[in-house]
Scaffold this active site. Structure first.
Site, short mmCIF file in Angstrom:
data_model
loop_
_atom_site.label_atom_id
_atom_site.label_comp_id
_atom_site.label_asym_id
_atom_site.label_seq_id
_atom_site.Cartn_x
_atom_site.Cartn_y
_atom_site.Cartn_z
CD GLU A 210 -5.99 -20.18 -20.99
OE1 GLU A 210 -6.24 -21.28 -20.43
OE2 GLU A 210 -4.85 -19.72 -21.43
CG HIS A 247 -4.31 -24.02 -21.66
ND1 HIS A 247 -4.05 -22.90 -21.49
CD2 HIS A 247 -3.39 -24.64 -22.74
CE1 HIS A 247 -2.97 -22.25 -22.08
NE2 HIS A 247 -2.56 -23.38 -22.93
#
Lengths: 293, 386
Positions: A210, A247
């Protein structure tokens, strides 16, 4: 960190709603759950599994190899500390929003005792056909099948999509390692890559990264030395900079942690970086990894 | 949680790091008064949670109190880095002989606290680190034993700072570390930490960010700080925040509803890959699926949105439960745009059946197919089922 069929697992927080629900799912996957630990609930049984007041108590009656924690954020430091003190060598922290300095304490203690930590904020660990520790759908055979691909993912939902794409393309997994979405993790991308590189059943590694942080870049140097093929997908490459995408780690600031920086580092290290998870099967094939018959 | 400069300086001062004398004001008159009380040349600094304020025009100087009023008037109410300036810090302008950099922060690689010190402060540490990484001294700390005076001193000696400055900087680093631990910060940064003409060490700026997961243990501190009103972002984004949903408005036409940050980002990537532009980031996994109706309303209230992808992959979050929430929202809001589903993982059979039965729509086999169809629909390519 991997898990075997012989590993004895203790569930901390087994008497809770999530703990008992997922203990049953984990057992369906073959996981050997031998004990539960919940403060003040010692002496009970959940689905035939004895519950103790703490992991330390449970360790007097059972050999414990793995602990998986279904406990609230502020209780993680104490509960994980108990697991370390009880001599448990593999600790899986599922909880999100654990204070960072609590995690630092847990990781420092674990390091001194030779215990390994997965998470926090991880969906867990699956070895299809062997065991599942955590909250992944290891029981769903359209998503997880025994095979030779080792998968590393920060995210549970994206990890599920990737595992599903692998099975659709005819592949199975040797292991799924959910490393977690927090900035400070017990097992980093590099740790997990190294583990799968050393794992005999793993023929190729699928790395699901990510944007944000530098874990993928940090793993690139090691990946360059690997003989096993590595196929990577980096989520968030189309994300606008300076916007946090869920996140805590997924923010690109001042160019650091950008998709481009990760893709460049991984490509230079010899990994194949795909645009979308649906491209992983073809990339594996191109790298000479054949689907299971 | 990012603190404003003056909030951070208050914490630093209470902990024992010297900061310039100053006062926070919200009107030009108060700025003039503050400057008169200080009785010296003053700096006026816009209080917004952003770095590089100097470059953005957020810092002014005034030699006389009347000038301070004018400088404050220019800053107050203006927009800086996406935030409206509601307050200005008026403080004595420092007599700067040297600028240093000091910080204590969470270190993902070392899995513990990290102390940084650099004798060349003032500029962006990322730029500095890119230009001259050797100039930054780093020290990983075992959180159980903490930062010792000897360790802190080792960061500042041998740089020709002189004993008097070395002592003060060592003490500042120890205090910053103590503060980082006490308030459970993610970052305590002072840049620049200046040495004045008189050889005194003063924190000229402060950037402190607190660990959101630990705020519950610092109720008094948080109440004291009076959290700043967060008016950044668009109206829809502010509405999202009030609902406790992470909604980001983007400039495309394809609305996105997915669960989990990783999967949501991937869905946006897929929209972009197939030639479309996403209209938003919004994840409704975990507990947020209970907010499906207001979440869907946020997506639909974006006037640009022309089609919607619903992409669920169930692990911990059950797709049938999330789908149930979205279907109820669709039935209540009756959106006129086409909706394209992709549903996999825990609970998928029931979820797919629900979509078929309640909407008469067939979910797509893959995320890619659902996204392609949504991109085509947003581009107005024919009438697509949904």
């Amino acid at each position: 960190m991997l898990v075997s069929a012989q590993d004895n697992v203790v569930v901390q927080g087994l008497t809770g709603r999530q703990g008992s629900f997922w203990a049953e799912r984990m057992a369906e996957c073959g996981t050997r759950i031998v004990a539960g630990a919940s403060p003040g609930k010692g002496g009970r049984e959940v689905g035939g599994v004895p519950v103790y007041d703490s992991v330390v108590d449970a360790a007097r009656e059972h050999e414990l190899d793995v602990s998986v924690l279904f406990v609230p954020p502020l209780a993680v430091r104490k509960a994980a500390g108990d697991a370390v003190a009880a001599g448990v060598r593999k600790i899986v922290l599922l909880t999100e929003h654990v204070p960072y300095q609590d995690i630092m304490h847990v990781l420092a203690d674990a390091r001194d005792h030779g215990a390994r930590v997965l998470g926090p904020n991880t969906a867990g660990l699956v070895v299809p056909g062997v065991a599942s520790v955590g909250i992944m759908p290891g029981f769903a055979d359209n998503i997880f099948r025994p095979g030779s691909i080792g998968v590393i993912s920060r995210s549970g939902s994206l990890g599920t999509l990737v595992a599903l794409n692998l099975v659709s393309a005819g592949y199975g997994q040797s292991a799924f390692i959910g490393i977690g979405g927090d900035p400070i993790l017990g097992t980093t991308t590099l740790d997990a890559v190294r583990e799968l590189d050393e794992d005999e059943r793993t023929e190729a590694v699928v790395l699901v990264g990510e944007i944000g942080g530098s874990m993928e870049e940090d793993a690139a140097e090691y990946i360059a030395t690997m003989r096993k093929p590595v196929v990577a997908f980096i989520a968030g490459r189309s994300a606008p900079p300076d916007r946090r995408m869920g996140h805590a780690g997924a923010i690109v600031s001042a160019g650091k942690g950008s998709g481009t920086s990760k893709v460049d580092a991984l490509t230079s290290a010899g990994a194949t970086v795909v645009d979308l998870p649906s491209g992983i099967g073809d990339a594996l094939l191109a790298a000479g990894v054949k689907p299971a018959a | 949680m990012k603190l404003l400069e003056h909030q951070g300086k208050q914490l630093l001062a209470q902990a024992g790091v010297p900061v310039p004398r100053g006062r926070v004001v919200t009107t030009p008159e108060a700025a003039q008064q503050a400057a008169a009380v200080l009785g010296c040349r003053v700096a006026l600094k816009a209080q917004v949670p952003a770095g590089k304020r100097g470059k953005a025009g957020g810092i002014g100087f005034a030699g006389a109190p009347e000038d301070a009023a004018g400088a404050a008037a220019r800053l107050l109410g203006s927009e800086l880095a996406g935030s409206r300036v509601d307050a200005v810090l008026v403080e004595e302008a420092a007599d700067i002989a040297q600028e240093l950099y000091a910080s204590v922060l969470n270190d993902p690689a070392g899995k513990g606290p990290l102390v940084l010190f650099c004798p060349a402060g003032g500029m962006d540490i990322e730029e500095l680190s890119a230009r001259d990484p050797e100039s930054i001294r780093r020290l990983g700390v075992d959180i159980r034993t903490g930062l010792t005076a000897d360790a802190a001193r080792s960061l500042v000696t041998g740089l020709g700072l002189g004993e008097h400055v070395e002592e003060q900087v060592t003490s500042a680093l120890l205090t910053m570390y103590r503060l980082y631990r006490t308030v459970e910060a993610e970052l305590v940064e002072v840049n620049p930490l200046v040495v004045t003409g008189a050889g005194e060490v003063v924190a000229l700026d402060s950037k402190i960010s607190l660990d959101p997961g630990a705020l519950g243990r610092h109720a008094e501190l948080v109440a004291d700080l009076v959290p700043e009103r967060d008016d950044t972002g668009t109206e829809l984004e502010r509405r999202g925040r009030e609902l406790g949903l992470q909604y980001l408005e983007l400039d495309g036409e394809v609305g996105v509803l997915a669960n989990g940050a990783g999967l949501t980002m991937t869905t946006l990537d897929a929209v972009t890959h197939y030639g479309g532009k996403p209209a938003n980031f919004l994840e409704i996994g975990g507990d947020a699926y209970t907010k499906a109706t207001p979440a869907l309303r946020l997506v639909l209230d974006n006037p640009r949105v022309r089609s919607l992808v619903v992409n669920f992959c169930g692990a911990f979050a059950r797709t049938d439960v999330m789908t149930e929430g979205v279907l109820a929202a669709i039935e209540e809001l009756r959106p006129e745009l086409p909706i394209f589903f992709s549903i996999h993982g825990t609970g998928e059979e029931k979820a797919i059946r629900l979509v078929r039965e309640r909407l008469g729509v067939e979910p797509y086999d893959t995320m890619d197919d659902a996204v392609r169809a949504a991109v085509a629909a947003a581009a107005g390519e024919g009438k697509v089922a949904g």
